[in-house]
Design a protein around this motif. Sequence first.
Motif, PDB file in Angstrom:
ATOM      1  N   SER A 141     -61.665  35.588 -46.094  1.00 30.42           N
ATOM      2  CA  SER A 141     -60.335  36.195 -46.149  1.00 30.42           C
ATOM      3  C   SER A 141     -59.525  35.530 -47.257  1.00 30.42           C
ATOM      4  CB  SER A 141     -59.616  36.024 -44.802  1.00 30.42           C
ATOM      5  OG  SER A 141     -58.320  36.592 -44.850  1.00 30.42           O
ATOM      6  N   VAL A 142     -59.231  36.300 -48.303  1.00 25.10           N
ATOM      7  CA  VAL A 142     -58.497  35.779 -49.456  1.00 25.10           C
ATOM      8  C   VAL A 142     -57.425  36.790 -49.852  1.00 25.10           C
ATOM      9  CG1 VAL A 142     -58.643  35.003 -51.857  1.00 25.10           C
ATOM     10  CG2 VAL A 142     -60.559  34.575 -50.296  1.00 25.10           C
ATOM     11  N   MET A 143     -56.176  36.349 -49.911  1.00 23.02           N
ATOM     12  CA  MET A 143     -55.099  37.262 -50.287  1.00 23.02           C
ATOM     13  C   MET A 143     -55.155  37.564 -51.780  1.00 23.02           C
ATOM     14  SD  MET A 143     -51.828  34.662 -50.006  1.00 23.02           S
ATOM     15  CE  MET A 143     -50.830  35.943 -49.305  1.00 23.02           C
ATOM     16  N   ALA A 144     -54.713  38.764 -52.151  1.00 23.43           N
ATOM     17  CA  ALA A 144     -54.742  39.156 -53.557  1.00 23.43           C
ATOM     18  C   ALA A 144     -53.645  38.462 -54.344  1.00 23.43           C
ATOM     19  CB  ALA A 144     -54.607  40.669 -53.689  1.00 23.43           C
ATOM     20  N   VAL A 145     -52.425  38.493 -53.816  1.00 26.88           N
ATOM     21  CA  VAL A 145     -51.262  37.891 -54.473  1.00 26.88           C
ATOM     22  C   VAL A 145     -50.494  37.072 -53.449  1.00 26.88           C
ATOM     23  CG1 VAL A 145     -49.052  38.330 -55.618  1.00 26.88           C
ATOM     24  CG2 VAL A 145     -51.050  39.736 -56.187  1.00 26.88           C
ATOM     25  N   SER A 193     -49.152  33.619 -57.196  1.00 22.64           N
ATOM     26  CA  SER A 193     -50.468  33.354 -57.781  1.00 22.64           C
ATOM     27  C   SER A 193     -51.433  34.482 -57.432  1.00 22.64           C
ATOM     28  CB  SER A 193     -51.022  32.014 -57.295  1.00 22.64           C
ATOM     29  OG  SER A 193     -51.053  31.961 -55.878  1.00 22.64           O
ATOM     30  N   ILE A 194     -52.249  34.857 -58.413  1.00 21.87           N
ATOM     31  CA  ILE A 194     -53.217  35.940 -58.240  1.00 21.87           C
ATOM     32  C   ILE A 194     -54.595  35.327 -58.049  1.00 21.87           C
ATOM     33  CG2 ILE A 194     -54.269  37.966 -59.313  1.00 21.87           C
ATOM     34  CD1 ILE A 194     -51.719  38.300 -60.966  1.00 21.87           C
ATOM     35  N   GLN A 195     -55.239  35.675 -56.949  1.00 21.56           N
ATOM     36  CA  GLN A 195     -56.569  35.135 -56.677  1.00 21.56           C
ATOM     37  C   GLN A 195     -57.641  35.950 -57.399  1.00 21.56           C
ATOM     38  OE1 GLN A 195     -56.807  32.267 -55.368  1.00 21.56           O
ATOM     39  NE2 GLN A 195     -54.647  32.205 -54.775  1.00 21.56           N
ATOM     40  N   ALA A 249     -49.779  43.033 -53.525  1.00 16.82           N
ATOM     41  CA  ALA A 249     -50.508  43.439 -54.730  1.00 16.82           C
ATOM     42  C   ALA A 249     -50.264  44.887 -55.121  1.00 16.82           C
ATOM     43  CB  ALA A 249     -52.005  43.211 -54.529  1.00 16.82           C
ATOM     44  N   ILE A 250     -50.214  45.775 -54.147  1.00 21.23           N
ATOM     45  CA  ILE A 250     -50.215  47.200 -54.473  1.00 21.23           C
ATOM     46  C   ILE A 250     -48.954  47.580 -55.256  1.00 21.23           C
ATOM     47  CG2 ILE A 250     -49.107  47.954 -52.314  1.00 21.23           C
ATOM     48  CD1 ILE A 250     -52.056  49.670 -54.084  1.00 21.23           C
ATOM     49  N   GLY A 251     -49.162  48.211 -56.386  1.00 24.97           N
ATOM     50  CA  GLY A 251     -48.049  48.603 -57.244  1.00 24.97           C
ATOM     51  C   GLY A 251     -47.538  47.480 -58.135  1.00 24.97           C
ATOM     52  N   LYS A 252     -48.025  46.252 -57.914  1.00 25.02           N
ATOM     53  CA  LYS A 252     -47.551  45.087 -58.676  1.00 25.02           C
ATOM     54  C   LYS A 252     -48.587  44.587 -59.672  1.00 25.02           C
ATOM     55  CE  LYS A 252     -43.804  44.871 -56.102  1.00 25.02           C
ATOM     56  NZ  LYS A 252     -42.466  45.197 -56.641  1.00 25.02           N
ATOM     57  N   VAL A 253     -49.850  44.610 -59.265  1.00 27.46           N
ATOM     58  CA  VAL A 253     -50.943  44.195 -60.140  1.00 27.46           C
ATOM     59  C   VAL A 253     -52.067  45.219 -60.000  1.00 27.46           C
ATOM     60  CG1 VAL A 253     -50.382  41.735 -59.903  1.00 27.46           C
ATOM     61  CG2 VAL A 253     -52.044  42.778 -58.344  1.00 27.46           C
ATOM     62  N   PRO A 254     -52.964  45.313 -60.973  1.00 26.08           N
ATOM     63  CA  PRO A 254     -54.105  46.217 -60.820  1.00 26.08           C
ATOM     64  C   PRO A 254     -54.914  45.828 -59.585  1.00 26.08           C
ATOM     65  CG  PRO A 254     -53.893  45.492 -63.099  1.00 26.08           C
ATOM     66  CD  PRO A 254     -52.931  44.666 -62.301  1.00 26.08           C
ATOM     67  N   PHE A 255     -55.174  46.807 -58.734  1.00 30.40           N
ATOM     68  CA  PHE A 255     -55.907  46.525 -57.501  1.00 30.40           C
ATOM     69  C   PHE A 255     -56.806  47.713 -57.206  1.00 30.40           C
ATOM     70  CE2 PHE A 255     -56.526  46.369 -52.885  1.00 30.40           C
ATOM     71  CZ  PHE A 255     -56.967  45.055 -52.750  1.00 30.40           C
TER      72      PHE A 255
END
Length: 380
Positions: free
Chosen positions: A143-147, A153-155, A179-185
């Motif tokens: 389990s690792v968060m995206a942002v 920080s971006i994992q 993450a959604i809408g903030k960084v490419p995902f």
Amino acid sequence: MIYFDNSATTYVNEEVMQTIIEVTKSINANPSSIHELGNRAASLMHQSRMQIASLLNVTPEEIYFTSGGTEGDNWAVKGTAIEKKAYGNHIITTTIEHPAVNESIRQLEQFGFDVTYLPVDKNGVISIDDLKKAIRKDTILVSVMAVNNEVGSIQPINEVGEVLKEYPSIHFHVDAVQAIGKVPFLLGSNSRIDIAVFSSHKFHGPKGTGFIYLKKGRKIAPLLNGGGQENRMRSGTENVAGIAATGKALRLVLTDAISKQEKQKNIRDYLISELSGYKKVVIFSTEAGAPHILCFALKGIRGEVLLHAFESESIYISTTSACSSKNKRNSTTLSAMHVPDSIAVDAVRVSLSDTNTMQEAKQFLSIFKILYKKFQSIHA
């Protein structure tokens, strides 16, 4: 008023608000009812599910509606543990997860699950080598968060996925709320992500609504039993208006997403550049992080003091995570980044949305300059 607390929650988009009102007025039936009004409600839910799936490049059968990020993370973690208990009891996560993940995993430890917490570096990012070393034969979940919600920080989610392609039996869960809408995902058939969690109110949708992506063929145990909604995976009468609004909010936030992200990055980078010129300012976020989050401290001034000083000027920020601030907890993320407690208690977070402007950033800095001098004179 300037609202810079968008990682806590965003304003509901006007178009989204109209959807909530219209659906609430016109389609008030229970979607499980078999009469015509119930069928209309169920049809609208189906349309929203297809819209969300299309936007994320997945299938409608892989989308399950929830009440938001906390429920989704609890379901992903505990549902995997229950479903896969017979195959192992080892979980891998990070030291900077949202409390919805961290506390769920802590609870599982009380039931005998063994957990490896991956450390982060000074920028709040895990090491892929540490992940490789942590994987065991009895590992059932990573389990690792995206942002990260506190410092942005971006994992390295893609790199984690590449490692886990060699371990197809391990579930890979990603908290994608920030993450959604903030960084490419990216999801879809080429993604190694098995479970991703989303919350509507983080992208201009209503509170109390969200959804998870559960890859076809993956199994997690339901946490809510009862009426058998969501294909018997998540019981409870669905919030039809909230679901319809979530579909619209997601479509709107992903429209011109790259330009919106660039706009927020420009504002954040400008704030970093200007704040870096103050001797007593410590900046914890990096330019490599998510474009909407800036965490910093004014040394010697507790975070809540600076927050309320800005509030008196009608500027709204937060002290790191809004979920922890009222409980007076220190930032677990900053602690994991080895930031001394004496500085971590001074941390505040500015978090942007696509509606914020450079002019607001300049006004924020103008007020900060006044407050900086004020606090300096007090200490002198």
